[in-house]
Every structure is written in C-alpha cells, then in structure tokens.
Enzyme design. Structure first.
Site, PDB file in Angstrom:
ATOM      1  N   GLU A   2      10.689  -4.623   4.070  1.00 38.97           N
ATOM      2  CA  GLU A   2      10.803  -6.041   3.710  1.00 38.97           C
ATOM      3  C   GLU A   2      10.417  -6.239   2.230  1.00 38.97           C
ATOM      4  O   GLU A   2      11.111  -6.932   1.480  1.00 38.97           O
ATOM      5  CB  GLU A   2       9.851  -6.904   4.566  1.00 38.97           C
ATOM      6  CG  GLU A   2      10.115  -6.867   6.062  1.00 38.97           C
ATOM      7  CD  GLU A   2       9.547  -5.635   6.751  1.00 38.97           C
ATOM      8  OE1 GLU A   2       8.813  -4.862   6.101  1.00 38.97           O
ATOM      9  OE2 GLU A   2       9.858  -5.427   7.936  1.00 38.97           O
ATOM     10  N   GLU A   4      -4.585  -7.116  14.825  1.00 37.97           N
ATOM     11  CA  GLU A   4      -4.103  -5.787  14.439  1.00 37.97           C
ATOM     12  C   GLU A   4      -5.258  -4.777  14.577  1.00 37.97           C
ATOM     13  O   GLU A   4      -5.039  -3.611  14.867  1.00 37.97           O
ATOM     14  CB  GLU A   4      -3.571  -5.813  12.992  1.00 37.97           C
ATOM     15  CG  GLU A   4      -2.659  -4.638  12.668  1.00 37.97           C
ATOM     16  CD  GLU A   4      -1.842  -4.844  11.389  1.00 37.97           C
ATOM     17  OE1 GLU A   4      -0.818  -5.545  11.436  1.00 37.97           O
ATOM     18  OE2 GLU A   4      -2.224  -4.305  10.340  1.00 37.97           O
ATOM     19  N   HIS A   7      -4.486 -33.672  17.443  1.00 36.90           N
ATOM     20  CA  HIS A   7      -3.305 -34.430  17.866  1.00 36.90           C
ATOM     21  C   HIS A   7      -2.202 -33.500  18.359  1.00 36.90           C
ATOM     22  O   HIS A   7      -1.102 -33.941  18.639  1.00 36.90           O
ATOM     23  CB  HIS A   7      -2.801 -35.301  16.719  1.00 36.90           C
ATOM     24  CG  HIS A   7      -3.797 -36.355  16.335  1.00 36.90           C
ATOM     25  ND1 HIS A   7      -3.870 -37.570  16.975  1.00 36.90           N
ATOM     26  CD2 HIS A   7      -4.796 -36.336  15.422  1.00 36.90           C
ATOM     27  CE1 HIS A   7      -4.866 -38.273  16.447  1.00 36.90           C
ATOM     28  NE2 HIS A   7      -5.446 -37.540  15.503  1.00 36.90           N
ATOM     29  N   GLY A  14      -4.893  -2.463   4.967  1.00 39.41           N
ATOM     30  CA  GLY A  14      -4.139  -3.596   4.414  1.00 39.41           C
ATOM     31  C   GLY A  14      -4.785  -4.936   4.708  1.00 39.41           C
ATOM     32  O   GLY A  14      -4.922  -5.789   3.824  1.00 39.41           O
ATOM     33  N   ARG A  15      -5.219  -5.136   5.940  1.00 40.74           N
ATOM     34  CA  ARG A  15      -5.754  -6.452   6.335  1.00 40.74           C
ATOM     35  C   ARG A  15      -7.149  -6.725   5.776  1.00 40.74           C
ATOM     36  O   ARG A  15      -7.705  -7.791   5.975  1.00 40.74           O
ATOM     37  CB  ARG A  15      -5.715  -6.595   7.857  1.00 40.74           C
ATOM     38  CG  ARG A  15      -6.357  -5.452   8.633  1.00 40.74           C
ATOM     39  CD  ARG A  15      -5.939  -5.496  10.104  1.00 40.74           C
ATOM     40  NE  ARG A  15      -6.442  -4.367  10.862  1.00 40.74           N
ATOM     41  CZ  ARG A  15      -5.824  -3.193  10.966  1.00 40.74           C
ATOM     42  NH1 ARG A  15      -4.685  -2.997  10.338  1.00 40.74           N
ATOM     43  NH2 ARG A  15      -6.324  -2.241  11.717  1.00 40.74           N
ATOM     44  N   LYS A  54       8.251  -0.884  12.852  1.00 45.42           N
ATOM     45  CA  LYS A  54       9.004  -0.660  11.617  1.00 45.42           C
ATOM     46  C   LYS A  54      10.089   0.393  11.864  1.00 45.42           C
ATOM     47  O   LYS A  54      11.210   0.281  11.371  1.00 45.42           O
ATOM     48  CB  LYS A  54       8.071  -0.173  10.500  1.00 45.42           C
ATOM     49  CG  LYS A  54       7.077  -1.217   9.996  1.00 45.42           C
ATOM     50  CD  LYS A  54       6.231  -0.658   8.842  1.00 45.42           C
ATOM     51  CE  LYS A  54       5.147  -1.611   8.391  1.00 45.42           C
ATOM     52  NZ  LYS A  54       4.286  -1.095   7.326  1.00 45.42           N
ATOM     53  N   LYS A  84       0.839  -1.198   0.000  1.00 46.03           N
ATOM     54  CA  LYS A  84       0.000   0.000   0.000  1.00 46.03           C
ATOM     55  C   LYS A  84       0.881   1.257   0.000  1.00 46.03           C
ATOM     56  O   LYS A  84       0.685   2.174  -0.769  1.00 46.03           O
ATOM     57  CB  LYS A  84      -0.914  -0.042   1.230  1.00 46.03           C
ATOM     58  CG  LYS A  84      -1.942   1.048   1.253  1.00 46.03           C
ATOM     59  CD  LYS A  84      -2.942   0.782   2.365  1.00 46.03           C
ATOM     60  CE  LYS A  84      -3.781   2.022   2.626  1.00 46.03           C
ATOM     61  NZ  LYS A  84      -4.706   1.837   3.734  1.00 46.03           N
TER      62      LYS A  84
END
Ligand code: F6P
Length: 539
Positions: free
Chosen positions: A215, A355, A386, A269-270, A505, A209
């Site tokens: 990264e 978030e 399990h 973003g999410r 960040k 965005k």
C-alpha cells in the site's frame, strides 16, 4: 526470553476463580454504600494524572489476588527484561526497546548483546530536530526554491496511526504546515488529497519499516510521479524523505541517502511513533513539542518500572482488564476520551492492543485455554453518548469503559469545557448507580416505568489529566503501551509479533496477481464466486 507460565495454572488464578463466585453478582452500588471512602482508597495520583478505579467490580481482596497473579507470572522480571533489552520478542528474535527512543536519563548506553543503541537514537533525534527547524525556517527549500507548505506522510498501520493521532491531538500546538496522511490504497482518496496541494511545495515522508508494504509503496509511486510531472528537470528527489529499517530498499526507490531516517528492528511498528516515524509530528508541532511528548512517555516508563504494583497505573489498569476478560467474560472494552482532538486515539489503541495481544498460542507454542486480547473500540464523548451509550446503559452486554478527561481546556477562561466535563462525570455516575423506573400517573404506569429503569452496576475507570499537553499525551500513550505489555505477560503470549496481519499481506498479493492475469486459481467457492463477479463487472 520470558518465562512460560500458564496463568490459569497459578494458585492466584484458582483463588480468583473462587473469589469470582462471591463477586459475580455483587452490586458496586452496595460496595460504595459499605465504604463511603471507596474512591479515596481506589485511586492513583501520579504526576498530572488521576486514575479513579473505584467504579469497578472489585474489593480489596480482588485486588490483592490480582497483584498476587502479577507476581506469580513474574511480571517484575518481565518488565526488567524488556527495559534491559532482553530478546523478549522471541518469535522474531528481537529485543523490545521502544522505551529506549524516549530515554532521557543520563544513562550512557543501552545495549543489545553488547552493542550500544543509544548513540544512534540520540543522533537520529538530533537529525529530526535539525531537519524540522530547517523546513520550518525555510533553510530546506523545495526544488523550486520555495518554502514547503504541506507534508504528506505515506505509511500504514504503525507508520500512520500513531503520528496521525498525535498530530490531530496536538492541533492547538500546530504551525502553518499542512500535514496529510495517506495510508490506504484508494485512488479516490489520494486524488482528493492531491487536488488540494501544490506539488512544488509538498514534502513527502515515506514511512515504512520494511519499505516493502505494498500500500505504502504504491502510494509513494503515484505521489512521486505527481511531483515528477510538475518538476521535470528539477531536483524533485529532495521532496522525498524515507523512514525505514531498510535503507537499501529506500535507496532503490530513489531517495537520497541523507534523506533516509532509520527504524530499528527492536521497535515494533505500533510502538514506533517515538522514532523518526514521528517526523510528521515534529514538523507539525515543532521539535520542542515532539520532545515534550517523548519526555512524557519517558516519565511514564519510569513510573511503570519503579512503582509498586499497587500504585502502578499500567499494572492496575491491565489487571482490572484481565479480571473482566478472564473471569466475568466481558470481551470488549471501550475507550471514551472527552476531547474532540483525541478522536483518533481509539484507532491507535486498536492497533497497539489488538495487534499485540490478539494471540491464541502461549509462549510454549501451545493453544491457550483462556481468553487473551480484548476487543478495543471507542469514540469521543459527548458524541459517543449520542451514538452507542444506550447499549452501555440498557443493553444486555457489559462493557468496561475508560473515561479520559482533562481538568483544564487548552483555551483558559470561559469556555464550554465545564459542559463537556459535566457529561464526563455524569455518565460514569449514571452507569454506576442506574436509576429506578419512574412512576407515572396513568393506567400504564408499571409498563412505562419498566422501560425507564436502569440497572447500573456498569464498570468504568476514570482518568482525569490536568491538561492535554504534549507531555501528558506522551504519558497517556505510554500508559496504554505498558498496560498492553502487562496483559501479554499475564496471558503468557508474545505481544510483539503480528504473523496474522502479515499473512493477510501475502493473501492479497496472490489474489492481486490472479486479478491481473484474469486467471483465478482454486479458492473456496465463495471467494471464487466473488472474484468471478468482480472480474466480469470490472470496467
Ligand atoms: O499491519 C501489519 C504491519 O506489519 C504493522 O505492524 C505495521 O505497522 C504495518 O504493517 C506497516 O508496516 P511497514 O512499516 O513495514 O510498512
């Protein structure tokens, strides 16, 4: 703007607190004994979804108090405000309109402060469709004139988790295009992906965005030089597609303007997989399936907006979660889909929910005096059984669980689906009922019997969906988006900013500079000690 109403000051909260006194030690087993039709009263059927919420520590009184709470905090107005494009993300001064991305009604415009956004959204959808078709039918070829065989999506957080989860979930709808996701800055992983691919036939989507996320940009640079090296003198830039709200930054990176797809500031973003952030989904499963996903979400939007709270899936699920979080003090919730292809669903929900609702200031900027965001985790069933179900059955903590399952498998006919689903039904039943200790024919019978006793009374929701189709998946994701929104409204917080992660960040950037210059500035003694150790051992 949303109103700022402290939920703990409302009449219904006080009544819920009193009511909790009656409910705290109530055994759900007894509630089922009292009302043999309990599941018939406590379920919601909608489209291809069934929610059975009868295995929860609630009575009709609990539910009516929770609905009263929703009314007292102005939930209906808040829902309307979000869909109307009011700037409810007040800390960032933005509207929250991811729902506009999947609006398939015949509405002519959706406006933010008098400006229509629908035209741009529809235009972008058309571009996604055309580009997908051109790549898949070989009209858009690589710089060497070959058909693309692979796509790499570079992005992190919302620019990665949503599309990656969907592509994984729709594996049975996929074409031959290989789709790979690079999110972390991790050379070892990058190397492991690139070594399987041919740079001459790899298409790269850079999804960010801001187009400044370190990264993503670092990974994009590395992949760009990998392709550039191979395609010297050729038009390698056509291998790169950008998805960003910052066209300028994307152009600076060398992307062709025509290859840049927009993101908008009214989409967090999410919540962005419904935009061009979902381009990898469209490429992987074809545009029609991508559109079906959006349409499923749109149907859930319509349900959420127009259904009474009592029959409203996101509202009911949110209120149950508030009940456990704020009255029982259960801090975590597990999501267990009985479908291997949904293995990335919990991770997507973690970002979406944590978030959004990991906030400790209310909408007046004052520290809250009650718990907010729940901790979300999960894994696919049966595997989860399990791994961590032992703690559900016999641990000291109570963890409300969402069981998600499908009535029909993708492949019809004889299959292992019934075995999978027997576990699905069996686990929630066992968690509800528990089991008395077994009696043994030995001197140690009482001792051994104790260890085989299960108290039961462990709450869960069961979501049973007819089939894992793109449309139902879209609705499922939107269900959790709206559940998250409802909780944020009730907790009187701002769910659509993320200043905490953004601070992370900044911290990393500062330290990165210190590592580069080998000049460690003042930190706490632990961080200084660690950095010193790292630098002295770094080869
Ligand atoms: O993790 C924080 C965050 O800002 C997320 O909200 C977002 O999805 C992610 O970083 C990636 O940001 P961008 O899309 O700007 O690269």
């Amino acid at each position: 703007m949303l109103k700022s109403i402290n939920p703990s000051g409302t009449q219904s909260w006080k009544e819920l607190r009193n009511h909790f006194g009656d409910m705290e030690f109530v055994q759900m087993q007894k509630l089922f004994e009292k009302d043999s039709q309990r599941a018939k009263h406590m379920n919601i059927k909608w489209d291809e979804f069934l929610l059975d919420y009868s295995k929860n520590k609630v009575t009709s009184e609990t539910l009516s108090l929770l609905f009263k709470l929703a009314k007292e905090v102005g939930l209906q107005d808040a829902i309307k405000a979000m869909f109307d494009g009011v700037k409810i993300n007040a800390t960032e001064g933005r509207s929250v309109l991811h729902t506009a991305l999947r609006n398939f009604s015949d509405i002519k415009s959706i406006e933010i402060e008098g400006e229509d956004i629908l035209l741009d959204i529809k235009g972008t959808r058309k571009r996604i469709k055309d580009f997908t078709e051109k790549v898949l039918n070989g009209e858009y070829l690589s710089a060497t004139g070959e058909k693309f065989t692979d796509v790499i999506n570079i992005g992190i957080g919302g620019s990665d988790l949503g599309p990656k989860m969907v592509v994984n979930a729709l594996v049975n709808y996929r074409n031959n295009l290989g789709v790979h996701y690079i999110s972390n800055v991790d050379d070892d992983y990058l190397h492991s992906v690139l070594k399987q691919l041919n740079p001459a036939t790899t298409l790269v989507l850079i999804v960010s965005k801001t187009f400044t996320t370190q990264e993503t940009i670092e990974n994009a640079k590395r992949i760009k030089s990998w392709i550039e090296r191979e395609l010297v003198g050729k038009d390698f830039n056509k291998h790169f597609i950008g998805v960003s709200a910052s066209v300028e930054e994307a152009e600076k990176f060398g992307l062709y303007k025509d290859n840049i797809y927009p993101m908008w500031d009214y989409v967090g973003g999410r919540f962005s997989l419904w935009s061009a952030v979902g381009l990898s989904v469209s490429l992987a499963v074809g545009y029609d399936n991508f559109e079906a996903l959006l349409k499923g979400a749109y149907e859930m939007d319509t349900h959420f907006q127009s259904t009474d709270f009592e029959s409203n899936l996101p509202v009911v699920m949110a209120l149950l979660s508030v009940w456990y979080n704020n009255f029982y003090g259960y801090e975590t919730e597990a999501v267990v889909p009985y479908s291997q292809v949904l293995e990335k669903f919990p991770a997507h929900l973690q970002q979406m929910i944590m978030e959004s609702n990991g906030k400790n200031k209310d909408r007046s900027g004052i520290p809250v005096n009650y718990q907010t965001g729940t901790l979300i985790w999960g894994e696919v069933g049966v595997s989860a059984q399990h791994a961590f179900f032992q703690l559900f059955h016999q641990g000291t903590k109570v963890i409300p669980i969402d069981f998600i399952g499908f009535v029909n498998p993708f492949v019809e006919g004889d299959s292992s689906h019934d075995i999978l689903m027997s576990n699905f039904f069996g686990q929630s039943e066992a968690l509800l009922k528990g089991k008395a200790g077994e009696v043994y024919e030995s001197d140690d019978s009482i001792f051994l019997s104790n260890f085989r006793e299960f108290s039961g009374n462990k709450p869960s929701n069961t979501l049973l969906i007819s089939k894992l189709t793109p449309k139902n998946l879209g609705a499922l994701i939107a269900l959790y988006e709206h559940k998250t929104f409802v909780q944020g409204v009730i907790w009187n917080i701002y769910s659509f900013d993320q200043f905490g992660v953004e601070y992370g960040k900044v911290l990393a950037k500062n330290i990165q500079n210190e590592i580069k210059t080998k000049n460690i500035s003042k930190h706490d003694s632990s961080t200084e000690f660690l950095l010193d150790f790292y630098l002295s051992n770094r080869k």
